[in-house]
Design a protein around this motif. Structure first.
Motif, PDB file in Angstrom:
ATOM      1  N   GLU A 239     133.170  23.855  22.866  1.00 20.30           N
ATOM      2  CA  GLU A 239     133.561  22.531  22.995  1.00 20.30           C
ATOM      3  C   GLU A 239     134.206  22.135  24.386  1.00 20.30           C
ATOM      4  O   GLU A 239     133.930  20.740  24.631  1.00 20.30           O
ATOM      5  N   VAL A 240     134.860  22.825  25.008  1.00 19.92           N
ATOM      6  CA  VAL A 240     135.373  22.697  26.299  1.00 19.92           C
ATOM      7  C   VAL A 240     134.323  22.514  27.254  1.00 19.92           C
ATOM      8  O   VAL A 240     134.241  21.496  28.015  1.00 19.92           O
ATOM      9  N   HIS A 241     133.126  23.342  27.147  1.00 17.63           N
ATOM     10  CA  HIS A 241     131.961  23.367  27.953  1.00 17.63           C
ATOM     11  C   HIS A 241     131.213  22.077  27.869  1.00 17.63           C
ATOM     12  O   HIS A 241     131.055  21.472  28.943  1.00 17.63           O
ATOM     13  N   GLU A 242     131.124  22.020  26.566  1.00 21.48           N
ATOM     14  CA  GLU A 242     130.353  20.489  26.333  1.00 21.48           C
ATOM     15  C   GLU A 242     131.055  19.408  26.963  1.00 21.48           C
ATOM     16  O   GLU A 242     130.176  18.684  27.575  1.00 21.48           O
ATOM     17  N   TYR A 243     132.403  19.472  26.650  1.00 22.04           N
ATOM     18  CA  TYR A 243     133.201  17.982  27.175  1.00 22.04           C
ATOM     19  C   TYR A 243     132.877  18.077  28.983  1.00 22.04           C
ATOM     20  O   TYR A 243     132.723  17.152  29.393  1.00 22.04           O
TER      21      TYR A 243
END
Length: 334
Positions: A239-243
């Motif tokens: 989720e951090v990577h996607e953000y």
């Protein structure tokens, strides 16, 4: 070596899955104990790569700084930090500010710089209620456990660190370079083989190529010495990577790593690196008052996710030049 120091060496506890440990009886105060046993502690670190000292009862930054100063000749000022820290005094810092629920995977501190600490020192003032260990892994063992084809490629090509500095994620320009003056930052980059490019919004992007395998400056042992996995995009929580990709774009991530020729490092390679680290990890939960010394070239370290308050102070010492570690690739800014 004194009788007390000799006894110290004998009293080191060695258990599989845990770092070497010993118990201190600091009746005269922690700084005095550290001064008396400095040579013995450094001998343990030289033999085993790390040591956890329990029983010193370290309570505050002033006392901890005094202990650090007794154990090392000159504390280093951090440059090129990847995450912000609080400075308590010259060379005494908080641990990196990193989300408690996210691990800081195995790495060697500042392994992307031309001069990095040979010795890391940690002191736990407040232990978390769960997790949060500073775990360690032996770099020569990790190197031997990795596939030969992969390590040979990294030896030939090195690894590439790319960074995009902003004021929102990771260390800011001023926190990383000690200044936000453009001229001073550019001079630092040129002197340290870092390619740089200023962005239209005033941000800075950098690129630096370094060796992934080095020889220990004292023993000559080959060590897997880098931050390839830790600073790679695939180590981030999905989720951090996607953000971050959504906000900054794939080329604007705060940091990322590649093969030395610029090729992307696949998620499978990062998972492999982290799994080999995990198979060779030694950990011991922190207790308040603990001290830990780590040979930064011989031994990687990590910070595990934690719950509750955690206060661990850090110092870097005994600077080592990359040029003295038989680097396998030429330092360039390409």
């Amino acid at each position: 070596m004194s009788f007390t120091s000799t006894a110290l060496l004998v009293d080191v506890e060695l258990d599989s899955g845990a770092p070497p440990r010993l118990r201190a009886e600091a009746t005269g105060g922690a700084p005095a104990w550290a001064a008396e046993h400095r040579d013995a502690l450094r001998a343990v670190v030289a033999e085993h790569g790390s040591v956890l000292v329990r029983g010193l009862g370290l309570r505050d930054a002033a006392e901890t700084g005094a202990v650090f100063s007794q154990l090392a000749t000159g504390l280093m000022t951090e440059r090129e930090a990847f995450a912000p820290r609080q400075a308590y005094s010259d060379g005494v810092y908080s641990s990196s500010k990193w989300p408690p629920n996210q691990p800081m995977c195995m790495h060697h501190e500042l392994s992307y710089t031309l001069e990095f600490p040979g010795l890391m020192m940690f002191a736990c003032l407040t232990a978390p209620t769960g997790g949060g260990a500073t775990a360690v892994a032996d770099a020569p063992t990790v190197l031997d456990a990795l596939p030969t084809e992969l390590t040979e490629r990294f030896e030939r090509e090195g690894w590439l660190l790319t960074r995009s500095y902003n004021d929102e994620i990771g260390a800011s320009l001023a926190e990383a370079f000690g200044t936000d003056d453009r001229g001073a930052v550019e001079r630092y980059c040129r002197a340290n083989a870092i390619a740089f490019e200023w962005q239209p919004d005033g941000g800075l992007r950098t690129r630096q190529r370094r060796s992934a395998v080095v020889r220990h400056p004292v023993t000559g042992r080959r060590c897997w010495f880098n931050q390839i996995a830790f600073l790679n995009e695939w180590t981030m929580a999905p989720e951090v990577h996607e953000y971050l990709v959504d906000v900054y774009g794939a080329d604007g991530l705060p940091f990322n790593t590649r093969f030395g020729n610029g090729d992307p490092i696949g998620e499978d390679v990062v998972q492999l690196l982290n799994s080999v680290y995990e198979a060779n990890t030694a950990r011991e939960p922190w207790q308040a008052g603990d001290l830990m010394l780590v040979d930064n070239v011989r031994t990687a370290h990590s910070r595990e996710p934690f719950e509750g308050p955690r206060e661990v102070l850090v110092a870097m010492a005994e600077p080592v030049r990359l040029a003295d570690c038989s680097p396998t690739v030429e330092v360039t800014t390409r």
